[in-house]
Design an enzyme around this catalytic site. Structure first.
Site, mmCIF file in Angstrom:
data_model
loop_
_atom_site.group_PDB
_atom_site.id
_atom_site.type_symbol
_atom_site.label_atom_id
_atom_site.label_comp_id
_atom_site.label_asym_id
_atom_site.label_seq_id
_atom_site.Cartn_x
_atom_site.Cartn_y
_atom_site.Cartn_z
ATOM 1 N N PHE B 203 -4.079 9.038 -53.234
ATOM 2 C CA PHE B 203 -4.512 10.147 -52.389
ATOM 3 C C PHE B 203 -4.350 11.486 -53.079
ATOM 4 C CE2 PHE B 203 0.045 9.673 -51.316
ATOM 5 C CZ PHE B 203 0.486 10.958 -51.584
ATOM 6 N N GLU B 205 -3.305 15.191 -51.366
ATOM 7 C CA GLU B 205 -2.911 15.796 -50.084
ATOM 8 C C GLU B 205 -2.668 17.287 -50.215
ATOM 9 O OE1 GLU B 205 -0.674 12.393 -47.368
ATOM 10 O OE2 GLU B 205 0.443 14.189 -47.887
ATOM 11 N N HIS B 233 -1.580 11.368 -56.102
ATOM 12 C CA HIS B 233 -1.017 10.028 -56.326
ATOM 13 C C HIS B 233 -2.103 9.127 -56.909
ATOM 14 C CE1 HIS B 233 0.466 5.993 -54.414
ATOM 15 N NE2 HIS B 233 0.857 6.101 -55.666
ATOM 16 N N PRO B 374 6.277 10.456 -51.847
ATOM 17 C CA PRO B 374 5.194 10.638 -50.883
ATOM 18 C C PRO B 374 5.438 9.844 -49.602
ATOM 19 C CG PRO B 374 4.482 9.198 -52.666
ATOM 20 C CD PRO B 374 5.886 9.623 -52.984
ATOM 21 N N GLY B 375 5.044 10.417 -48.477
ATOM 22 C CA GLY B 375 5.082 9.663 -47.225
ATOM 23 C C GLY B 375 3.734 8.999 -47.008
ATOM 24 N N MET B 377 0.042 8.908 -44.605
ATOM 25 C CA MET B 377 -0.874 9.987 -44.218
ATOM 26 C C MET B 377 -0.296 10.922 -43.152
ATOM 27 S SD MET B 377 -4.732 8.562 -44.023
ATOM 28 C CE MET B 377 -4.389 7.140 -43.027
ATOM 29 N N HIS B 400 10.352 5.111 -54.303
ATOM 30 C CA HIS B 400 9.096 5.735 -54.743
ATOM 31 C C HIS B 400 8.166 6.096 -53.592
ATOM 32 C CE1 HIS B 400 6.810 2.169 -53.819
ATOM 33 N NE2 HIS B 400 5.761 2.541 -54.488
ATOM 34 N N LYS B 476 -8.473 10.399 -49.132
ATOM 35 C CA LYS B 476 -8.179 9.015 -49.528
ATOM 36 C C LYS B 476 -9.381 8.453 -50.266
ATOM 37 C CE LYS B 476 -5.113 6.936 -48.146
ATOM 38 N NZ LYS B 476 -3.700 6.887 -48.559
#
Lengths: 135, 477
Positions: B203, B205, B233, B374-375, B377, B400, B476
């Site tokens: 993604f 973001e 990412h 990263p979380g 979405m 990670h 995405k």
């Protein structure tokens, strides 16, 4: 339904069934392209693939990996497959059409065909394979 | 907790020798009681399988985002001695140097008066999804240089600023890269894809810093409350996938030839100093360098859009840091034998080197390496910093990401992508993707809640939170 998705949290695991070993490899390829592309229709493009491996699981990985390579580099979406298996070697004809982002995009990119839990076995009269794709 | 697993302390668990036959060391993983119901027996078995490999040092480890992978579990970390140890593509994965980076900006959310226009501009500028190709045309010679020089190539070619390389793990270049063991097929796949995002969980973001936990560290990393940042990412695309496929096949037969017993074919490996092991290591390093260039070119695409839309100078959009989370590297660590060079595999795990480590950039060294988590979405991402505890316990490693708890098929059935998109919009998050299906697969419910994973590494002392980032726009593949 000649293939079904099995539970897997991160990647895509499928079980493919067929009434012959030849058809099993063809269905495995069809399953892989169904995951990658939204619509797969037969077109005018034809490619021949030959694979020789030390055993059946390796032959499955090599066959599917070769199709992944051709599809990506030549930008082809394959949809039908004729496969002839002789021992641990196979000859295949894959048919498909040129990749069209408007029609084909929206599936999952497959990064690789894993050896983890890869099984090829007989279940009564049926030929079965379980395959894990890294997506 | 699953049977046969022993508790070490609040968030640390041991998988004892004997859990699977042939284990040389115990397994250790980090998980809270709260997250223990998400633990799959298959993931623990994969953790134990890794402990069977020759030359493994101290423990087979897994971070709290542990879940089933292939070969190693996702979240897996293992270090191997140079003399007796092995290298395995199963400990790196197909997407070599899949990783994440964070770009800071001087913008605040108020400056983005038309977020949809920004997201559309980014979506049309950064190639995304299956079959996407880069507009960047590189020659075979360029590709070779990319694989050897990494981010230095990108900066010299005009895709970055002078400071970018220093803020990448390894300086954005693994020095042991070799192009000879990279196949023609891998190069063919890599040529058109430098500067493409890919699909799946990859993604781009737009995020805003909405909580600061450590003011001093945040200031050191150039982050402050209300700031807009961009997170990228992605990995090494088809080039890395092909290198993994090619070398797995070679190492599969090498495993037998060297008489190495493995419980899973995906753990195919070879001694580090064997021709097969060295060939894989050189090719893997080449793919890692390609991945850094890939993220660097996307960074340039993002900066170009921001420069055009908001008039911000490229130098005002610094790279905070770039971490690899699928890689094997030679690193110096302290073990029972003193200081040793070890081959550390991280498969869905992040390096988290602590304060004072010479590998951490000079400007961050007093704090420790930035760790970017990263979380999903809908959930927050975090920046943490590495710790001395991580150096002592996990070869300087931490989690990670959030880690999946639901299969992609189940996620698609649970909520249609269009519903997920609407729900996120209500929360102020705009999602743009190549299809609704890809949104459904990556729905927030399909992941562990990122704060719970981050809280485990905090409690274990493996890394400490610096800031939280809330998503406001997601692209995405």
């Amino acid at each position: 339904m000649p293939f079904e998705e099995l539970p897997h949290q991160a990647d895509v695991r499928v079980r493919v069934t067929a009434d012959s070993c030849d058809a099993l490899f063809a269905e495995a390829a069809r399953a892989m392209f169904s995951i990658m592309y939204v619509a797969c229709e037969e077109g005018g493009i034809e490619r021949r693939v030959s694979v020789s491996a030390p055993d059946m699981p390796q032959m499955m990985v090599d066959f599917l990996s070769e199709l992944l390579f051709i599809a990506e580099v030549e930008r082809v979406v394959f949809s039908s497959f004729e496969v002839t298996v002789k021992g641990t070697a196979l000859e295949a004809v894959a048919r498909g059409e040129a990749f069209d982002p408007d029609r084909h995009r929206g599936g999952m990119e497959i990064k690789g065909v894993s050896y983890s839990g890869l099984r090829i076995f007989r279940d009564g009269e049926e030929f079965c394979s379980e395959i894990l794709f890294d997506v | 907790m699953l049977a046969g697993i022993e508790r070490i302390d609040e968030v640390e668990w041991e998988v004892p020798i004997g859990y699977v036959p042939g284990m040389r060391v115990p397994g250790r993983f980090f998980l809270s009681e709260d997250l223990s119901e998400t633990l799959e027996a298959g993931a623990v078995q994969q953790l134990a399988n890794v402990a069977v490999l020759p030359g493994i040092v101290r423990y087979s480890l897994a971070m709290p985002d542990i879940h089933s992978g292939y070969g190693f579990p996702i979240g897996g970390v293992a270090a191997f001695e140079q003399e007796t140890g092995v290298i395995s593509p199963g400990g790196v994965g197909y997407d070599i140097n899949c990783g994440v980076r964070l770009i800071a900006t001087p913008l605040t959310p108020d400056d983005i008066t038309n977020p949809r226009a920004l997201i559309e501009a980014l979506f049309t500028t950064v190639p995304t999804g299956v079959g996407a190709e880069s507009e960047m045309r590189i020659s075979p010679h360029d590709l070779e240089e990319i694989m050897v020089e990494g981010v230095d190539w990108a900066v010299a070619a005009g895709y970055g600023t002078e400071k970018d390389a220093a803020h990448c793990e390894e300086g954005g270049k693994m020095p042991d890269a070799h192009v000879a063991p990279v196949s023609k097929k891998a190069c063919q796949r890599g040529m058109p894809q430098a500067g493409t995002l890919g699909s799946g969980n990859h993604f781009l973001e737009i995020q805003t810093v909405d909580a600061v936990y450590d003011n001093e560290a945040a200031q050191t990393f150039g982050l402050s409350a209300g700031q807009v940042c961009f997170m990228i990412h992605c990995g090494s695309r088809g080039l890395g996938h092909q290198i993994c496929t090619d070398h797995l096949r070679t190492l599969e037969s090498a495993t037998r030839r060297y008489g190495i017993e493995i419980p899973d074919r995906q753990l195919a490996c070879a001694p580090l100093h064997s021709p097969e092991g060295e060939a894989y290591f050189g090719a893997m390093a080449a793919a890692a360098n390609y991945a850094w260039v890939n993220r660097q070119v996307i960074t340039h695409q993002v900066r170009t859009v921001l420069n055009r839309m908001y008039g911000i100078d490229y130098e005002e959009m610094p790279l905070v840091y770039d971490v690899a989370h699928n890689v094997a590297k030679m690193e110096r660590h302290t073990t029972d034998k003193g200081r040793q060079t070890l081959c550390v595999h991280r498969k869905g795990a992040t390096r988290a080197f602590g304060p004072g480590c010479p590998e951490v950039p000079q400007d961050y060294r007093a704090v420790g390496q930035p760790v970017i988590i990263p979380g999903s979405m809908g959930s927050a991402s975090y920046v943490l910093h590495g710790t001395t505890t991580a150096m002592e316990k996990t070869f300087g490693s931490t989690c990670h990401g959030a880690g999946r708890v639901m299969s992609r098929t189940k996620a698609k059935k649970a909520t249609p992508g269009s519903e997920v998109r609407k729900e996120l919009l209500k929360q102020g998050i705009i999602v743009r993707a190549t299809s609704d299906a890809s949104i459904a697969e990556e729905a927030p419910d399909a992941y562990k809640e990122s704060y719970k994973v981050v809280d485990v590494v905090r409690r274990a002392g493996l890394s400490l939170p610096v800031v939280r980032l809330r998503p406001i726009g997601v692209i995405k593949g």
